[in-house]
Scaffold this motif. Structure first.
Motif: not given
Length: 503
Positions: A285-302
């Protein structure tokens, strides 16, 4: 067998003092004669030269006065007797005051000459442009050189380098510093270096890789209990000796969890590459902590990565008040923490990371921008952390400046000792020093780590491997990450970071 004591002796790198001490102790304490060691060294050198050149060849042997010359004399004798070679022996500094073993073997060559062997012995300067020579042998000075070469050796070095001959260096190219790979005034540029009994650190630092050509270790009968080494060579051969410390897992969290604190506005790619690499390295399991303002960038790619949003919808970088949420998740799902890739250097980001480091109990891999918080994390317990600086970060964040590779290695060894951390110093070569002082040096070109993205991939790979090692094994994780990274890209022209985590 420890990873720091590989069975493959080629992987054990020694200093000048260690090599000379091993030779002396084998002769004086163990009882093997110096002449026997010279005989074996010269015989193995002759076998290698014959393999490279074939039979019925003509070689010129440029020799000094010491045992390095004696090794060359023995090699010439075997090539005369077993490969039908002819040999032109040129004594750079005359034939007086040779070492006892070298003098003995020069006399043997004279006896062969008296009985019809095609060997000439002269103190005159050879014409290395002569079409009659097929190869040259450098037997001028061995590992004992510590100051700049002088005349007439400098002239003979120049002659060899300007010739078109295939050059074989006995033990070490004349003019190369055994420990650091520095050139001492001038240096023979060998096509092949036949190193006797031990591999040398200087072959992999400074100008060493450029001057040694192909390396061949002619093993000598040194007893194991007398052998010591400075570092271990990282390469594909070492992967065969890596211990397997991966534990079986019933579910993904038991297999190994990685926590990644990385990324900020405009630098989300670094976090993505680190996360993908940790996953590819086997983390459950890999947890990536993301400030909410950039979370959307990760949603599709990861899709395979667990995204943990922190802060407010307009937060685009990490802030101190995010720390409590991150610590709570780390405490719930224990595993190593990778902090730094693409994190940015905003003051509040640095302050927040320092707070996190001061409180976290998990193993930490501190990379890239994360290293900027090193000096602020004064209450942290860094023992067992892995720091992964490139040269600029090493100087700016860890206060280690280095004039050359050898001083860089010395600097990170001191830091590892004082901090209890493991240090991966990226560069060419790349060094890894564990908290207990064990040193490792890459034996291949690592300049690719200077390209954007590769450091993030390497850090993620280390984190993934550390997560699945039970108990946590930093040495194995870092070394195997370096080897796997090299394997993934060595046959790919213009490799990109994704070529590693997509392997």
């Amino acid at each position: 067998m420890s990873i720091y004591s590989p069975e493959n002796l080629f992987l054990r790198l020694t200093t000048r003092e260690q090599s000379r001490s091993l030779d002396e102790q084998t002769i004086q304490a163990f009882g093997l004669s110096g002449s026997l060691l010279m005989e074996i060294a010269g015989m193995k050198a002759a076998e290698y030269i014959r393999d490279q050149t074939g039979d019925n060849k003509h070689g010129v042997f440029i020799c000094g006065k010491g045992n390095n010359a004696g090794d060359a004399f023995v090699a010439a004798r075997y090539l005369l007797e077993r490969a039908s070679h002819s040999a032109d022996i040129r004594l750079v500094s005359g034939d007086a005051n040779l070492s006892p073993d070298a003098a003995k073997n020069l006399e043997l060559l004279r006896k062969l000459k008296e009985n019809g062997a095609e060997v000439t012995i002269s103190t005159k300067t050879p014409d290395l442009s002569s079409a009659t020579y097929h190869y040259g042998v450098d037997g001028m000075i061995g590992t004992g050189l510590t100051s700049d070469l002088r005349s007439p050796l400098t002239a003979r070095v120049s002659d060899l380098n300007q010739s078109r001959l295939t050059i074989f260096a006995m033990d070490i190219p004349t003019g190369l510093h055994c420990d650091s790979g520095r050139i001492l005034g001038s240096c023979v540029k060998a096509d092949h270096t036949l190193t006797f009994g031990t591999n040398k650190t200087g072959f992999y630092m400074g100008r060493g890789p450029e001057m040694t050509g192909s390396l061949f270790l002619a093993d000598l009968p040194f007893p194991k209990y007398l052998r010591e080494h400075k570092a271990v060579l990282i390469g594909n051969d070492l992967s065969e000796e890596l211990p397997d410390h991966t534990a079986a897992a019933a579910h993904k969290y038991e297999k190994g969890t990685v926590h990644i604190v990385a990324g900020s506005a405009g630098m989300t790619g670094a976090a993505m590459m680190a996360a993908k690499s940790a996953w590819a390295a086997g983390a459950g399991a890999v947890f990536l902590y993301a400030p909410k303002g950039i979370l959307q960038v990760y949603e599709i790619s990861l899709p395979q990565i667990i995204k943990v949003p922190v802060g407010e919808p307009d937060d685009t970088h990490f802030k101190p008040f995010h720390v409590s949420d991150i610590l709570a998740k780390i405490s719930d799902k224990k595993g190593p923490v990778l902090a730094g890739p693409g994190l940015g250097n905003a003051d509040e980001t640095r302050t927040g990371l320092a707070e996190l480091l001061n409180q976290v109990e998990s193993p930490v891999i501190l990379d890239a921008d994360g290293l900027a918080a090193w000096q602020q994390s004064s209450s942290a317990k860094p023992s067992g952390w892995i720091l992964t600086p490139h040269p600029g970060e090493l100087k700016n964040y860890l206060n280690i400046s280095s004039a050359d590779d050898f001083s860089r290695l010395s600097g990170i060894q001191k830091l590892a000792d004082s901090s209890g951390c493991h240090i991966l110093s990226k560069g060419s070569p790349t060094f890894y020093v564990s908290a207990d002082g064990a040193a490792f040096i890459t034996g291949y070109d690592t300049s690719i780590f200077a390209r954007a993205g590769f450091g993030d991939v390497l850090a993620g790979t280390i984190a993934g491997k550390l997560a699945v090692s039970k108990p946590y094994d930093a040495d194995r994780s870092v070394v195997s990450a370096l080897i796997d990274t090299h394997k993934a890209i060595q046959h790919i022209p213009d490799a990109e970071p994704k070529d590693i985590y997509d392997r």
